[in-house]
Design a protein around this motif. Structure first.
Motif, PDB file in Angstrom:
ATOM      1  N   PRO A  41      11.622   3.763 -73.689  1.00 46.09           N
ATOM      2  CA  PRO A  41      11.992   2.809 -72.637  1.00 46.09           C
ATOM      3  C   PRO A  41      11.928   1.365 -73.138  1.00 46.09           C
ATOM      4  O   PRO A  41      11.063   1.003 -73.927  1.00 46.09           O
ATOM      5  CB  PRO A  41      10.932   3.059 -71.556  1.00 46.09           C
ATOM      6  N   GLN A  42      12.853   0.560 -72.680  1.00 49.22           N
ATOM      7  CA  GLN A  42      12.866  -0.865 -72.989  1.00 49.22           C
ATOM      8  C   GLN A  42      12.303  -1.601 -71.775  1.00 49.22           C
ATOM      9  O   GLN A  42      13.015  -1.863 -70.821  1.00 49.22           O
ATOM     10  CB  GLN A  42      14.287  -1.332 -73.306  1.00 49.22           C
ATOM     11  N   GLY A  43      11.010  -1.866 -71.815  1.00 49.98           N
ATOM     12  CA  GLY A  43      10.359  -2.428 -70.644  1.00 49.98           C
ATOM     13  C   GLY A  43       9.697  -1.315 -69.853  1.00 49.98           C
ATOM     14  O   GLY A  43       9.136  -0.373 -70.414  1.00 49.98           O
ATOM     15  N   GLU A  44       9.822  -1.386 -68.522  1.00 51.10           N
ATOM     16  CA  GLU A  44       9.130  -0.441 -67.656  1.00 51.10           C
ATOM     17  C   GLU A  44      10.058   0.672 -67.198  1.00 51.10           C
ATOM     18  O   GLU A  44      11.243   0.452 -66.938  1.00 51.10           O
ATOM     19  CB  GLU A  44       8.586  -1.186 -66.432  1.00 51.10           C
ATOM     20  N   ALA A  45       9.522   1.897 -67.124  1.00 48.69           N
ATOM     21  CA  ALA A  45      10.238   3.034 -66.555  1.00 48.69           C
ATOM     22  C   ALA A  45       9.391   3.557 -65.412  1.00 48.69           C
ATOM     23  O   ALA A  45       8.635   4.513 -65.545  1.00 48.69           O
ATOM     24  CB  ALA A  45      10.477   4.116 -67.606  1.00 48.69           C
ATOM     25  N   ALA A  46       9.492   2.894 -64.255  1.00 45.81           N
ATOM     26  CA  ALA A  46       8.622   3.191 -63.116  1.00 45.81           C
ATOM     27  C   ALA A  46       9.288   4.175 -62.172  1.00 45.81           C
ATOM     28  O   ALA A  46      10.506   4.197 -62.000  1.00 45.81           O
ATOM     29  CB  ALA A  46       8.279   1.900 -62.362  1.00 45.81           C
ATOM     30  N   LYS A  47       8.459   4.990 -61.545  1.00 45.33           N
ATOM     31  CA  LYS A  47       8.951   5.956 -60.560  1.00 45.33           C
ATOM     32  C   LYS A  47       9.702   5.226 -59.439  1.00 45.33           C
ATOM     33  O   LYS A  47       9.238   4.211 -58.936  1.00 45.33           O
ATOM     34  CB  LYS A  47       7.781   6.730 -59.956  1.00 45.33           C
ATOM     35  N   GLY A  48      10.854   5.772 -59.088  1.00 46.83           N
ATOM     36  CA  GLY A  48      11.635   5.178 -58.015  1.00 46.83           C
ATOM     37  C   GLY A  48      12.449   3.972 -58.415  1.00 46.83           C
ATOM     38  O   GLY A  48      13.188   3.423 -57.597  1.00 46.83           O
ATOM     39  N   LEU A 138      19.364   4.000 -66.672  1.00 46.45           N
ATOM     40  CA  LEU A 138      19.039   5.149 -65.824  1.00 46.45           C
ATOM     41  C   LEU A 138      18.579   4.704 -64.439  1.00 46.45           C
ATOM     42  O   LEU A 138      17.869   3.710 -64.301  1.00 46.45           O
ATOM     43  CB  LEU A 138      17.921   5.983 -66.459  1.00 46.45           C
ATOM     44  N   GLY A 139      18.954   5.476 -63.435  1.00 42.17           N
ATOM     45  CA  GLY A 139      18.443   5.205 -62.099  1.00 42.17           C
ATOM     46  C   GLY A 139      19.061   6.139 -61.067  1.00 42.17           C
ATOM     47  O   GLY A 139      20.070   6.762 -61.333  1.00 42.17           O
ATOM     48  N   GLN A 140      18.509   6.264 -60.004  1.00 38.15           N
ATOM     49  CA  GLN A 140      17.150   5.866 -59.648  1.00 38.15           C
ATOM     50  C   GLN A 140      16.196   6.938 -60.163  1.00 38.15           C
ATOM     51  O   GLN A 140      16.444   8.122 -59.997  1.00 38.15           O
ATOM     52  CB  GLN A 140      17.026   5.707 -58.124  1.00 38.15           C
ATOM     53  N   LEU A 141      15.108   6.518 -60.818  1.00 39.68           N
ATOM     54  CA  LEU A 141      14.164   7.481 -61.372  1.00 39.68           C
ATOM     55  C   LEU A 141      13.424   8.201 -60.244  1.00 39.68           C
ATOM     56  O   LEU A 141      13.161   7.613 -59.190  1.00 39.68           O
ATOM     57  CB  LEU A 141      13.158   6.757 -62.284  1.00 39.68           C
ATOM     58  N   PRO A 142      13.077   9.461 -60.439  1.00 38.04           N
ATOM     59  CA  PRO A 142      12.400  10.226 -59.379  1.00 38.04           C
ATOM     60  C   PRO A 142      11.021   9.669 -59.061  1.00 38.04           C
ATOM     61  O   PRO A 142      10.349   9.105 -59.934  1.00 38.04           O
ATOM     62  CB  PRO A 142      12.304  11.640 -59.978  1.00 38.04           C
ATOM     63  N   GLU A 143      10.611   9.843 -57.817  1.00 31.93           N
ATOM     64  CA  GLU A 143       9.289   9.381 -57.387  1.00 31.93           C
ATOM     65  C   GLU A 143       8.254  10.500 -57.436  1.00 31.93           C
ATOM     66  O   GLU A 143       7.052  10.235 -57.328  1.00 31.93           O
ATOM     67  CB  GLU A 143       9.372   8.814 -55.962  1.00 31.93           C
TER      68      GLU A 143
END
Length: 259
Positions: A41-48, A138-143
């Motif tokens: 990941p480039q930076g943050e890959a946060a849920k949602g 990528l998006g939206q990442l799963p929560e």
């Protein structure tokens, strides 16, 4: 020539040969230890949230070049949007599949999601001793997931195919061909991750003052990965030094005995 001198030279030759074999083995092992297809990941890959990631593809072979890379996305945690960034010399193709259960995004129901992205060489290759990065948005990442397993298939110009599809089992050793895994951090307040690298680099002080638990969690994971890589590299260097020392010892021992 006396029997003792002949014996001394034979012993020295054996020691030198053993040292050379040890050196070659360490070089080979240390070279392949980092030759896995991975997702970074480039930076943050946060849920949602949304994220920008790089699919890193090293070339493992000495006599062939990589000409095709396929990355598969799990449909049990579907992504409505997967956009590849153009890479010179490569053609990207996005494949979508219908979902058994519609995905709701921004108040709209989506009946299909990206299941695969394929890059095919179009004037370029990944040559021996080189690697290539393939950026994705990528998006939206799963929560409801802590990670996404992105199984990859790497094809060489000699028709060899390497399948990076083996999932890591808890408590077990790393498989021979591990699948790339994208770790997801805790959900952020604005649900927008994947800041550009320049933006992240331009405001490190602001991020530090914010003191988000997401950032510390991600830093811990990055530090653990860096520590693992550093340990492996140190072991490789030590092995090389031991091999060289063995060769030098054998030569010196032969000279002393012959004298």
């Amino acid at each position: 020539m006396s029997v003792s001198r002949i014996s001394s030279r034979v012993s020295a030759t054996r020691v030198a040969l053993a040292g050379g074999i040890a050196l070659s083995s360490v070089v080979l092992l240390s070279g392949t230890a980092f030759a896995h297809v991975s997702v970074q990941p480039q930076g943050e890959a946060a849920k949602g949230g949304y994220a920008t990631v790089n699919i890193k593809v090293p070339n493992e072979r000495d006599n062939a070049s990589t000409v095709k890379v396929e990355v598969n996305f799990p449909l049990d945690h579907p992504l409505a949007s997967v956009m590849p960034q153009p890479v010179p010399g490569w053609k990207a193709e996005v494949t979508k599949s219908k979902l058994s259960k519609p995905l709701e995004l921004h108040g709209k129901k989506i009946n299909e999601a990206v299941s695969k992205v394929t890059w095919t060489a179009d004037g370029s290759k990944i040559a021996p001793g080189q690697f290539q990065q393939f950026p994705l948005s990528l998006g939206q990442l799963p929560e409801d997931a802590d990670q996404l397993v992105l199984k990859a298939i790497q094809t060489y110009d000699n028709k060899e195919v390497v399948r990076w599809i083996e999932e890591q089992k808890e408590g077990a050793e790393e498989p021979q061909n591990p699948a790339p895994v994208l770790k997801l951090s805790a959900a952020s307040a604005d649900h927008h991750g994947g800041a550009a690298p320049s933006a992240s680099a331009s405001a490190p002080a602001a991020d530090d003052k914010a003191g988000h638990g997401d950032d510390s969690h991600e830093k811990e994971e990055t530090a653990a990965a860096d520590s693992s890589d550093t340990t492996a590299r140190i072991l490789g260097v030590i092995g090389i030094l031991v091999g060289i020392a063995g060769v030098a010892f054998g030569v010196l021992a032969g000279r002393r005995r012959s004298a």
